[in-house]
Design a protein around this motif. Structure first.
Motif, short mmCIF file in Angstrom:
data_model
loop_
_atom_site.label_atom_id
_atom_site.label_comp_id
_atom_site.label_asym_id
_atom_site.label_seq_id
_atom_site.Cartn_x
_atom_site.Cartn_y
_atom_site.Cartn_z
N MET A 55 0.84 -1.19 0.00
CA MET A 55 0.00 0.00 0.00
C MET A 55 0.88 1.25 0.00
O MET A 55 1.92 1.27 0.64
N ASN A 56 0.43 2.23 -0.75
CA ASN A 56 1.17 3.48 -0.81
C ASN A 56 0.61 4.45 0.23
O ASN A 56 -0.60 4.61 0.35
N VAL A 57 1.52 5.07 0.94
CA VAL A 57 1.12 5.97 2.01
C VAL A 57 1.74 7.34 1.75
O VAL A 57 2.91 7.43 1.35
N ARG A 58 0.95 8.39 1.92
CA ARG A 58 1.49 9.75 1.90
C ARG A 58 1.10 10.42 3.22
O ARG A 58 -0.08 10.52 3.54
N VAL A 59 2.14 10.82 3.96
CA VAL A 59 1.94 11.48 5.25
C VAL A 59 2.20 12.97 5.09
O VAL A 59 3.17 13.36 4.44
N TYR A 60 1.32 13.78 5.65
CA TYR A 60 1.48 15.24 5.64
C TYR A 60 1.75 15.69 7.07
O TYR A 60 0.94 15.43 7.95
N VAL A 61 2.88 16.35 7.28
CA VAL A 61 3.22 16.86 8.60
C VAL A 61 3.32 18.38 8.51
O VAL A 61 4.09 18.90 7.70
N THR A 62 2.53 19.08 9.31
CA THR A 62 2.53 20.55 9.24
C THR A 62 2.70 21.13 10.64
O THR A 62 2.27 20.52 11.61
N PRO A 63 3.33 22.31 10.73
CA PRO A 63 3.47 22.92 12.06
C PRO A 63 2.09 23.26 12.63
O PRO A 63 1.20 23.67 11.88
N LYS A 64 1.91 23.05 13.92
CA LYS A 64 0.65 23.42 14.55
C LYS A 64 0.46 24.94 14.47
O LYS A 64 1.44 25.68 14.47
N LYS A 65 -0.78 25.37 14.41
CA LYS A 65 -1.07 26.81 14.42
C LYS A 65 -0.48 27.45 15.67
O LYS A 65 -0.60 26.90 16.76
N GLY A 66 0.16 28.59 15.49
CA GLY A 66 0.69 29.32 16.63
C GLY A 66 2.11 28.94 16.99
O GLY A 66 2.75 29.62 17.79
N ILE A 67 2.60 27.86 16.38
CA ILE A 67 3.99 27.45 16.64
C ILE A 67 4.90 28.23 15.69
O ILE A 67 4.60 28.36 14.50
N LEU A 68 5.99 28.74 16.22
CA LEU A 68 6.94 29.48 15.39
C LEU A 68 7.49 28.57 14.30
O LEU A 68 7.92 27.46 14.57
N ASP A 69 7.44 29.06 13.06
CA ASP A 69 7.93 28.28 11.93
C ASP A 69 9.02 29.10 11.24
O ASP A 69 8.76 29.85 10.31
N PRO A 70 10.27 28.96 11.71
CA PRO A 70 11.34 29.84 11.20
C PRO A 70 11.58 29.66 9.70
O PRO A 70 11.91 30.63 9.02
N GLY A 88 2.24 40.47 -1.57
CA GLY A 88 0.90 39.97 -1.23
C GLY A 88 0.88 38.53 -0.76
O GLY A 88 -0.18 37.91 -0.74
N VAL A 89 2.04 38.00 -0.38
CA VAL A 89 2.09 36.62 0.12
C VAL A 89 2.22 36.65 1.64
O VAL A 89 3.07 37.35 2.18
N SER A 90 1.38 35.93 2.33
CA SER A 90 1.43 35.90 3.79
C SER A 90 1.15 34.48 4.29
O SER A 90 0.79 33.60 3.52
N GLY A 91 1.35 34.31 5.60
CA GLY A 91 1.00 33.03 6.23
C GLY A 91 1.76 31.84 5.69
O GLY A 91 1.21 30.75 5.59
N VAL A 92 3.05 32.04 5.36
CA VAL A 92 3.82 30.92 4.81
C VAL A 92 4.16 29.94 5.94
O VAL A 92 4.71 30.32 6.97
N GLN A 93 3.81 28.70 5.73
CA GLN A 93 4.13 27.64 6.69
C GLN A 93 4.69 26.45 5.92
O GLN A 93 4.14 26.06 4.89
N ILE A 94 5.75 25.89 6.44
CA ILE A 94 6.42 24.80 5.73
C ILE A 94 6.34 23.51 6.53
O ILE A 94 6.64 23.49 7.73
N GLY A 95 5.89 22.48 5.87
CA GLY A 95 5.78 21.17 6.50
C GLY A 95 6.48 20.12 5.66
O GLY A 95 7.26 20.45 4.77
N LYS A 96 6.19 18.87 5.96
CA LYS A 96 6.85 17.76 5.28
C LYS A 96 5.82 16.83 4.64
O LYS A 96 4.71 16.68 5.13
N ILE A 97 6.24 16.22 3.53
CA ILE A 97 5.49 15.12 2.95
C ILE A 97 6.37 13.89 3.07
O ILE A 97 7.55 13.95 2.70
N ILE A 98 5.84 12.81 3.55
CA ILE A 98 6.60 11.55 3.58
C ILE A 98 5.84 10.51 2.77
O ILE A 98 4.70 10.16 3.11
#
Lengths: 83, 83
Positions: B1-16, B32-42
């Motif tokens: 089975m193929n799995v794709r996991v999305y991991v994102t910083p919780k709201k309010g957590i500092l994301d340097p 005009g770009v705001s709210g940039v948050q970076i997470g992971k795909i596994i």
């Protein structure tokens, strides 16, 4: 508009982060896991006076090529939703 | 089975990483770009004799909590597809 960008390593490109995870899983008792590849998700909001979906698409594609992804070793796709 | 996991910083957590990208975009002419948050795909493949979808779901959830995500500062979701 809300944008989610998916950046993944190109097939055949060495992914040391994925290899490290794959080697760690058996030590934690997880067997049968293979092909681990790790990429990035970038969520952002884009706004602008009279920004059309087509213009947003072009702008995000440009952002991917110039900053968010490394097109030599990474593939990217993105979704744009109103909101 | 193929799995794709999305991991994102919780709201309010500092994301340097996201903050760094957000500060770089205007220098490249993107406004005009705001709210940039970076997470992971596994992405991974999980196999096993007689592995059911329910068992795979439980195993991936366990993997997320123990290795792939940091539940203190990150949220995760995942999709499992046959194949």
């Amino acid at each position: 508009m809300n944008v989610r960008v998916y950046v993944t390593p190109k097939k055949g490109i060495l992914d040391p982060q994925g290899a490290a995870v794959e080697r760690s899983l058996p030590n934690l008792g997880f067997t049968g896991v293979s092909g681990v590849q790790i990429g990035k998700i970038i969520d952002l909001t884009i706004t602008g006076d009279g920004l059309t979906a087509a213009a947003a698409h072009e702008q995000v594609d440009d952002m991917c090529r110039r900053l968010l992804a490394n097109p030599i070793i990474e593939d990217y796709t993105f979704e744009i939703s109103e909101g």
